[in-house]
Design a protein around this motif. Structure first.
Motif: not given
Length: 79
Positions: A61-63, A65-66, A68-69
């Motif tokens: 989830a955390i990495q 999302g980063a 993907a951005i």
């Protein structure tokens, strides 16, 4: 309390919370001077199951999302 006081005090309070969080992570980094200090601290404090859940959540989830951005920004720059 006036509106100006609220507008000034809310960001100041959130800045204090962010500073305390940064100092906490600095202390954890000093206690565990190797890679994965967050995982090591959670594992030592709460057991291996909590450490594993942290690693899974961080990886999925955390990495993700980063990454993907960053990918979206890179595509806009290149394209």
């Amino acid at each position: 309390m006036s509106v100006v006081a609220v507008i000034v005090s809310v960001p100041a309070g959130m800045g204090l919370v962010a500073l305390l969080g940064a100092l906490t992570f600095a202390e954890i980094g000093g206690m565990y001077p190797r890679t994965g200090a967050q995982y090591a601290a959670l594992r030592d404090a709460y057991g291996p199951a909590v450490g594993f859940v942290y690693v899974v959540c961080n990886a999925t989830a955390i990495q993700a999302g980063a990454i993907a951005i960053i990918a979206l920004v890179a595509v806009r720059i290149v394209h």
